[in-house]
Design a protein around this motif. Structure first.
Motif, PDB file in Angstrom:
ATOM      1  N   LEU A 104      -5.612  47.480  83.654  1.00  0.00           N
ATOM      2  CA  LEU A 104      -6.350  46.942  82.510  1.00  0.00           C
ATOM      3  C   LEU A 104      -5.406  46.614  81.353  1.00  0.00           C
ATOM      4  N   ARG A 105      -4.428  47.474  81.121  1.00  0.00           N
ATOM      5  CA  ARG A 105      -3.457  47.214  80.051  1.00  0.00           C
ATOM      6  C   ARG A 105      -2.632  45.968  80.334  1.00  0.00           C
ATOM      7  N   LEU A 106      -2.199  45.828  81.594  1.00  0.00           N
ATOM      8  CA  LEU A 106      -1.392  44.658  81.951  1.00  0.00           C
ATOM      9  C   LEU A 106      -2.207  43.371  81.850  1.00  0.00           C
ATOM     10  N   ALA A 107      -3.512  43.471  82.147  1.00  0.00           N
ATOM     11  CA  ALA A 107      -4.367  42.277  82.102  1.00  0.00           C
ATOM     12  C   ALA A 107      -4.547  41.760  80.683  1.00  0.00           C
ATOM     13  N   CYS A 108      -4.427  42.644  79.697  1.00  0.00           N
ATOM     14  CA  CYS A 108      -4.632  42.259  78.300  1.00  0.00           C
ATOM     15  C   CYS A 108      -3.339  41.811  77.617  1.00  0.00           C
TER      16      CYS A 108
END
Length: 303
Positions: A28-32
C-alpha cells in the motif's frame, strides 16, 4: 513436549498473519508513491518475509513435537490473527462476523488441544519405514493416487477448473506434505537428541517428497487464486487441506489408535467449530471492501 509443539504452531501461525499484514502495508505504501519501485526494495516488505520464515520454522518444528492431527487445524490462528491485525493497524472494517468467527475458532482450538490424544512423538527412520509399508497406508496411498489422477485428468484434458477440483488437488498433495514434514522434523529432532537419523535413505526420500508436493501445491493454489475470490479460496482450502492432513496423520502415524470415543467426538467438534469460524471471518470480506474509495495516486494523462 506436545504442549511445546502446540505453542510453537500457534506462535508460528500468528507470525505468519503478522507478516502477511506487514507485506500488505508495504504494498500500500509503494502504491501511493509517485515513483514506482519494486516491492523487494522495501525494508518493510523484507521484515514481513523474515517473520514469514520464522513462522514457517515454528510450524515445521511443531510437527516434530505434536501430532499432525493437532498442528494442522491450528492454521486457523493465522486467519484469526490476520482479521484482527488488519482491523487494528490497516484500519479495515471489523465486523460482527469477525468477532463471532474468532470466538468460534478459539473455542474449537481449545477443544482440539484438550482432546487430542497425547501419543509419543519420537519419529525414527525405522518407524517411518515401517509406516510406509503398513497396509492401512498402502490402501490409503492407492486410493489417493487414483483420486488425484482422476481429478488431474478432468483438470488437464477436460479443462475443468472448478474451485473444488483445484483445491482437492491441493488437499491431496497437502496430506503427503504433512506426512513428509512430520517425518523430516521428527527425524531431525531425534538426531538433535543424540540418536542420528540423517544417515538413512528414507530421510532424503521424505525431503524430496516434501519439496515436490509443496511446489505443486503452490501451482494449483495460485491457479485457484487467479480464477476465484480469496473469500471463497481461503475457507475451502483450509477445510479440505486440514481434513486431508488429519486423515493422513491418523492413518500414517496412527495418532488416534487408542483414543476414547468421547475424545474423538470432541476433537471432531473442535474441528467443526474452527472451520465455521474461518468461514465467518472470510465470508463477504472482499465485497465489503469494494465499497471503500480507491487510493488516488495522481491523474492519468488523457483521462
Amino acid at each position: 513436549t506436545q504442549l511445546l509443539g502446540v505453542l510453537l504452531a500457534a506462535a508460528g501461525n500468528f507470525l505468519i498473519s503478522v507478516s502477511l499484514n506487514i507485506q500488505k502495508c508495504a504494498h500500500l505504501r509503494l502504491a501511493c508513491q509517485t515513483d514506482s519501485k519494486p516491492y523487494y526494495t522495501s525494508k518493510l516488505w523484507w521484515c514481513g518475509i523474515i517473520l514469514l520464515g520464522l513462522g514457517e520454522v515454528g510450524n515445521f518444528t511443531a510437527y516434530g513435537l505434536a501430532p499432525a492431527a493437532l498442528v494442522a487445524p491450528l492454521g486457523c490462528v493465522s486467519v484469526i490473527g490476520s482479521a484482527f491485525i488488519s482491523g487494528l493497524f490497516l484500519k479495515e472494517t471489523m465486523r460482527a462476523a469477525d468477532i463471532l468467527g474468532g470466538t468460534l475458532a478459539v473455542a474449537g482450538t481449545y477443544l482440539l488441544v484438550t482432546f487430542t490424544p497425547n501419543v509419543p512423538q519420537e519419529i525414527t527412520a525405522k518407524k517411518v519405514q515401517n509406516y510406509l509399508v503398513s497396509w492401512p497406508f498402502v490402501i490409503y496411498a492407492i486410493i489417493e493416487i487414483i483420486t488425484f489422477c482422476i481429478l488431474l485428468y478432468f483438470y488437464k484434458r477436460k479443462a475443468v477448473k472448478h474451485i473444488v477440483v483445484l483445491l482437492m488437488l491441493v488437499a491431496l498433495l497437502a496430506s503427503l506434505t504433512v506426512i513428509a514434514v512430520k517425518a523430516v522434523a521428527g527425524m531431525i529432532t531425534h538426531s538433535v537428541k543424540g540418536k542420528m537419523q540423517l544417515a538413512y535413505p528414507v530421510f532424503y526420500i521424505m525431503c524430496i517428497l516434501m519439496a515436490a508436493t509443496c511446489a505443486f501445491q503452490v501451482k494449483f493454489l495460485n491457479q485457484a487464486m487467479e480464477l476465484y475470490e480469496t473469500t471463497a479460496v481461503v475457507p475451502i482450502n483450509f477445510v479440505l487441506s486440514t481434513t486431508s492432513a488429519i486423515i493422513s496423520g491418523v492413518i500414517f502415524y496412527q495418532e488416534f489408535q487408542s483414543a476414547a470415543l468421547l475424545s474423538v467426538f470432541m476433537f471432531l467438534f473442535g474441528c467443526l467449530l474452527s472451520f465455521l469460524g474461518v468461514f465467518l471471518i472470510t465470508r463477504h470480506r472482499i465485497k465489503e471492501h469494494l465499497q471503500i474509495p480507491y487510493i488516488d495516486c495522481g491523474n492519468i494523462p488523457g483521462k
